[in-house]
Design a protein around this motif. Sequence first.
Motif, PDB file in Angstrom:
ATOM      1  N   ASN A  30      -5.375 -44.755  14.424  1.00  0.00           N
ATOM      2  CA  ASN A  30      -6.096 -44.687  15.648  1.00  0.00           C
ATOM      3  C   ASN A  30      -6.904 -45.767  15.794  1.00  0.00           C
ATOM      4  OD1 ASN A  30      -5.107 -42.082  16.475  1.00  0.00           O
ATOM      5  ND2 ASN A  30      -6.815 -41.120  14.977  1.00  0.00           N
ATOM      6  N   LEU A  31      -6.366 -47.084  15.549  1.00  0.00           N
ATOM      7  CA  LEU A  31      -6.816 -48.436  15.796  1.00  0.00           C
ATOM      8  C   LEU A  31      -6.325 -49.290  17.016  1.00  0.00           C
ATOM      9  CD1 LEU A  31      -7.321 -49.589  12.059  1.00  0.00           C
ATOM     10  CD2 LEU A  31      -9.158 -48.411  13.469  1.00  0.00           C
TER      11      LEU A  31
ATOM     12  N   ASP B  54      -1.563 -49.256  12.352  1.00  0.00           N
ATOM     13  CA  ASP B  54      -2.882 -49.160  13.262  1.00  0.00           C
ATOM     14  C   ASP B  54      -2.869 -47.846  14.136  1.00  0.00           C
ATOM     15  OD1 ASP B  54      -4.191 -51.407  12.202  1.00  0.00           O
ATOM     16  OD2 ASP B  54      -3.096 -52.908  13.807  1.00  0.00           O
TER      17      ASP B  54
END
Length: 346
Positions: A310-311, A306
């Motif tokens: 860039n989550l 993630d």
Amino acid sequence: GIIGAGWWATSSHIPGTIQHERARLRAVQSRKKSKARQVADHFGADLFFDDYQQLVLAENMDAVIVSSTPNMHFEHAKFALEHRKHVLIEKPMTFTVAESQELCNLASENNLQFLVSCPWHYTGHGIEARQLIRKGALGHIKMVSVLMTNPIDKLLKGINTSPTHGMDNVYIEPNQGTYSDPSIAGGGQIYCQVSHAGAYLSFLTGAQPEEVYAKFDYADSKNDIYDVLTITLDNGALVTLASTGATPLSIRNFEVRVYGTKGILLMELWKGKMAYHPFEGESKEYPALAADEIYPDKAPVLNFIDTCLNLAPNGSSGELGLAAMRIIEAACLSDKSGKPIKIKDI
């Protein structure tokens, strides 16, 4: 890609990678090509290698998980970071503070995600405890008491190679010497388990170790089996940390007691329990964690993926592995010298 496709990689990192809907298992590496081929075939990796550099340099390789033996962590992670790959590294991060610092610097200079694999940083209780401490609910932290045990003394002594976590689903057992040979593992309890507890101290408090005094008992082994540390943090807090692998299989402890000027926090991580007791106001018993929430072993790799996309924010920064390494190296020096060791002198 996975460097070191052994016990923990096949038990946790590879299944976690496959579980993530936006990740692809591109390649696996093992020192034996036949083993790498076996793992690749079983888990559906595109490629397999016996040379870790070939894996790092493979086409469409964005991120690398370093799950090799501890003596190889620095070499493997450094090569990956130098070639601009995001890295998730197993603990202990390296053998020395200098090596861990170099890896953190490389990641920062190249603007790369760099995580240390510590599942405890992802529990609901751990995240809540960190928030309570950081927002000042406990006031100034004055003292922390940690007891960490895990029944791995036979593993550390080389009597057997049977892991004690996930025993029912072992795809590949650790190699002989992976945990019992100091030249491979670094040491015993101090490298294998205190690496967890040391990182957790900084994870919770945001403080760094400043001084360490330690005594080890080797129990007729090449490795330390019983460790007792007194640590001073840079916020002035005093820490006692006791850890051993010599317990019955049915007994595991990870008790963390945090004492502040406004309240105390009592955690039993292996039991999934946590309670907050302020000096004024109502105490709070948090709901017990479900069995699969107590040690979320796939959480590091899921968070790693993630962060690469860039989550999500980095939940277990390499800086925490560096903090643990400061404690580990200082403790080893202290045990040998019989004196407290200041981190700045390492």
